[in-house]
Design a protein around this motif. Structure first.
Motif, PDB file in Angstrom:
ATOM      1  N   GLU A 178     -11.967   8.147 -12.888  1.00  0.00           N
ATOM      2  CA  GLU A 178     -11.585   6.820 -12.418  1.00  0.00           C
ATOM      3  C   GLU A 178     -12.504   5.773 -13.073  1.00  0.00           C
ATOM      4  O   GLU A 178     -13.501   6.115 -13.718  1.00  0.00           O
ATOM      5  CB  GLU A 178     -11.686   6.741 -10.894  1.00  0.00           C
TER       6      GLU A 178
ATOM      7  N   MET B  49       0.659  -0.989  -8.416  1.00  0.00           N
ATOM      8  CA  MET B  49      -0.551  -0.959  -7.603  1.00  0.00           C
ATOM      9  C   MET B  49      -1.795  -0.865  -8.491  1.00  0.00           C
ATOM     10  O   MET B  49      -2.112   0.214  -9.007  1.00  0.00           O
ATOM     11  CB  MET B  49      -0.518   0.232  -6.638  1.00  0.00           C
TER      12      MET B  49
ATOM     13  N   LYS C   3      -0.569   7.109 -11.040  1.00  0.00           N
ATOM     14  CA  LYS C   3      -0.630   5.688 -10.694  1.00  0.00           C
ATOM     15  C   LYS C   3       0.746   5.144 -10.340  1.00  0.00           C
ATOM     16  O   LYS C   3       1.727   5.377 -11.054  1.00  0.00           O
ATOM     17  CB  LYS C   3      -1.203   4.885 -11.863  1.00  0.00           C
TER      18      LYS C   3
ATOM     19  N   ASN D 230       0.811  -1.212   0.000  1.00  0.00           N
ATOM     20  CA  ASN D 230       0.000   0.000   0.000  1.00  0.00           C
ATOM     21  C   ASN D 230       0.846   1.264   0.000  1.00  0.00           C
ATOM     22  O   ASN D 230       1.953   1.283   0.544  1.00  0.00           O
ATOM     23  CB  ASN D 230      -0.876   0.061   1.264  1.00  0.00           C
TER      24      ASN D 230
ATOM     25  N   GLN E  76      -3.321   3.546  -2.766  1.00  0.00           N
ATOM     26  CA  GLN E  76      -3.047   2.660  -3.892  1.00  0.00           C
ATOM     27  C   GLN E  76      -2.533   1.350  -3.314  1.00  0.00           C
ATOM     28  O   GLN E  76      -1.720   1.354  -2.386  1.00  0.00           O
ATOM     29  CB  GLN E  76      -2.035   3.284  -4.847  1.00  0.00           C
TER      30      GLN E  76
ATOM     31  N   LEU F 133      -7.173   1.373  -6.373  1.00  0.00           N
ATOM     32  CA  LEU F 133      -7.216   2.769  -5.964  1.00  0.00           C
ATOM     33  C   LEU F 133      -8.413   2.954  -5.035  1.00  0.00           C
ATOM     34  O   LEU F 133      -9.525   2.527  -5.367  1.00  0.00           O
ATOM     35  CB  LEU F 133      -7.356   3.667  -7.190  1.00  0.00           C
TER      36      LEU F 133
ATOM     37  N   GLU G 107     -10.100   1.829  -9.717  1.00  0.00           N
ATOM     38  CA  GLU G 107      -8.900   1.689 -10.530  1.00  0.00           C
ATOM     39  C   GLU G 107      -8.665   2.962 -11.330  1.00  0.00           C
ATOM     40  O   GLU G 107      -9.594   3.714 -11.624  1.00  0.00           O
ATOM     41  CB  GLU G 107      -9.035   0.500 -11.499  1.00  0.00           C
TER      42      GLU G 107
END
Length: 227
Positions: free
Chosen positions: A175, A156, A152, A138, A213, A159, A194
Motif C-alpha cells: 500500500e 474510491m 481497488k 464506502n 474503501q 483505503l 491508498e
C-alpha cells in the motif's frame, strides 16, 4: 442455494447508491423496515420484509403487506436490531454466497457501530467474510486471519484497515503507507491509506480486520463499484 443475498435497510437515503442497486435487481432481496418500501419504490419486490417498522408510516407498511409475500413484524423492544434480523433471515432461508447490506451506514452513530460490530457476534460470525456493507461513500469488508489480495474500487481513492479486535502481525506490504507486523490490543483505524496500482495485499495473524474503501462527499457521482 449459494445465492447472492441483498438486504436493504433504513439508513440515510442520500447514501444509498440506487444506480448500483438497479444492477443487482435480479438477485435475491430482503427489505428491513423502511428498506422494504425503498425497494418497492425502485421497482424491486423483496422476497421477505421484516423488522419493527417503526420507521415506516402505516401507509408504507400497508403497501409492503400488499406487495410482499412474506412479512414478519417484530415489537420495537426486541433482542435483535432490524439489520440483524435481516441477516438472520438470510442465514435461515438461504445458503448465501454473499450478504450485501445497503443503507446500513451513516446517520446515527450508535446504529452504525452496531452494524459494524454485528459480524463479530454469534451467530453471524460464521458469515463474517461474506458480509459486505455498501453506500455511496464506502464499502466495508471483513476479514479473519490470513493473507489476502484486494482490488481497488475505481471510484474510491482511500483505503483503511481497521482492527475491530486485538490484532497481531498486521502487515501492509504494498500500500502507499506500509505496516510491518503490527500488534495492537486496542481497535485502531489506519485510515487515508491508498492503493498502489489496482491490486494490493495485506495479512495478519490473529484478530478481525475491516477493510474500508471510501471517497469524500464532494467527489460523489454515479457509483458502479460493487459486483
Amino acid at each position: 442455494m449459494n445465492e447472492k443475498i441483498n438486504i436493504m435497510v433504513g439508513g440515510p437515503e442520500a447514501l444509498i447508491p440506487y444506480d448500483q442497486v438497479a444492477d443487482h435487481r435480479s438477485e435475491t432481496w430482503l427489505g428491513v423496515d423502511l428498506g422494504a418500501t425503498r425497494l418497492l419504490e425502485h421497482g424491486i419486490v423483496p422476497e421477505y420484509a421484516a423488522g419493527d417498522f417503526d420507521s415506516s408510516t402505516p401507509e408504507q407498511l400497508a403497501r409492503v403487506k400488499a406487495a410482499v409475500q412474506k412479512v414478519d413484524i417484530y415489537p420495537p423492544e426486541k433482542d435483535y436490531t432490524d439489520t440483524q434480523i435481516g441477516i438472520l433471515l438470510a442465514m435461515k432461508y438461504y445458503q448465501p454466497a454473499s450478504i450485501t447490506i445497503w443503507g446500513t451506514t451513516g446517520g446515527r452513530l450508535d446504529q452504525l457501530l452496531a452494524n459494524l460490530y454485528t459480524p463479530l457476534m454469534e451467530p453471524y460470525r460464521k458469515y463474517l467474510a461474506k458480509i459486505h456493507l455498501v453506500d455511496r461513500q464506502n464499502t466495508v469488508d471483513f476479514y479473519e486471519p490470513g493473507s489476502y489480495e484486494i482490488y481497488k474500487v475505481p471510484e474510491m481513492p482511500y483505503l483503511a484497515f481497521v482492527n475491530l479486535t486485538p490484532v497481531t502481525g498486521l502487515t501492509l506490504p504494498d500500500e502507499k503507507y506500509n505496516l510491518d507486523h503490527f500488534d495492537s490490543s486496542l481497535p485502531i483505524s489506519w485510515s487515508s491509506n491508498e492503493f498502489v496500482g489496482t491490486i494490493n495485499h495485506f495479512s495478519f495473524d490473529s484478530g478481525i480486520v475491516a477493510v474500508i474503501q471510501s471517497r469524500d462527499v464532494h467527489s460523489q457521482g454515479p457509483f458502479k463499484g460493487v459486483k
